[in-house]
Design an enzyme around this catalytic site. Structure first.
Site, short mmCIF file in Angstrom:
data_model
loop_
_atom_site.label_atom_id
_atom_site.label_comp_id
_atom_site.label_asym_id
_atom_site.label_seq_id
_atom_site.Cartn_x
_atom_site.Cartn_y
_atom_site.Cartn_z
N GLU A 204 0.82 -1.21 0.00
CA GLU A 204 0.00 0.00 0.00
C GLU A 204 0.86 1.27 0.00
OE1 GLU A 204 -2.93 -0.84 -0.48
OE2 GLU A 204 -3.84 -2.10 1.06
N TYR B 59 -15.17 15.18 19.11
CA TYR B 59 -13.81 14.67 18.93
C TYR B 59 -13.56 14.12 17.53
CZ TYR B 59 -12.75 15.71 23.71
OH TYR B 59 -12.53 16.40 24.87
#
Length: 216
Positions: free
Chosen positions: A77, A123
């Site tokens: 990746e 958050y």
């Protein structure tokens, strides 16, 4: 090849944080990969390695152009990570997990492709921001990097369709914390499906962006 004390510290932190993610079920088997910038390149977890059992000395090292310099062969990746570093100069680390709930979310057919993680907690807004869905691409295909580049650096995180989350941060600890926040928010979203959910308002999101100087 000489290794700086800073690079030694980053290698050690990468091993410690990766093991913590594995031990808490954010990654299984050889799934997931992590990278972090150092002075003269990028450190990356090796291909087919387990995040729970990394060897600091065998972590792959790449030059800024992505050429393999030392250590084991990097994750397939690598194109995904490079694309984040190229489009977000502030990125100092990238975390790609196959964490259960974020991956489950990536498989749903009714997601908003521009905003897969709606603002249900402050958050997730503060640590992750808006998370678009990228179309499915075979793991390791360089086209994955092209899809990230096409976003122009606007997003610190993306969700790969039928694959999982990728999160960048200014440093390794921040990227890991953001990846954890994304997974926990995805868990809430899965649990709340079918319920009437109260999202943060546009004004509340704007207030967070102003107070915490959020880019995305």
């Amino acid at each position: 090849m000489a290794v700086s004390s800073h690079e030694d510290a980053v290698r050690a932190e990468l091993v410690r944080l990766a093991a913590s993610l594995f031990q808490r079920g954010y990654s299984v088997g050889s799934a997931g990969n992590i990278s972090a910038k150092v002075e003269d390149g990028i450190l990356m977890t090796p291909t087919n390695s387990c995040l729970g059992f990394l060897d600091a000395a065998r972590i792959a090292k790449l030059d800024p152009a992505g050429n393999h310099l030392s250590g084991d062969k990097p994750s397939k990746e690598v194109f995904l990570h490079q694309a984040f570093y190229e489009t977000r100069p502030e990125a100092g680390a990238v975390v790609h997990l196959h964490s259960t709930h974020a991956t489950a979310l990536s498989c749903l057919a009714d997601l908003d492709p521009e905003d897969t993680i709606p603002p249900i907690t402050p958050y997730v807004v503060m640590r992750v921001g808006r998370v678009p869905l990228l179309p499915y691409v075979r793991p390791g295909d360089p086209a994955m990097g092209d899809l990230v580049r096409a976003r122009g650096g606007r997003n610190a995180a993306v969700l790969l369709a039928n694959h999982g989350p990728v999160v960048s941060g200014p440093d390794l600890l921040s990227a890991v914390y953001a990846a954890e926040e994304l997974e926990e928010t995805a868990k809430l979203l899965v649990l709340l499906r079918g319920q009437t959910v109260r999202h943060l308002t546009g004004e509340q999101v704007a207030d967070l962006a102003r107070v915490f100087k959020l880019k995305s």
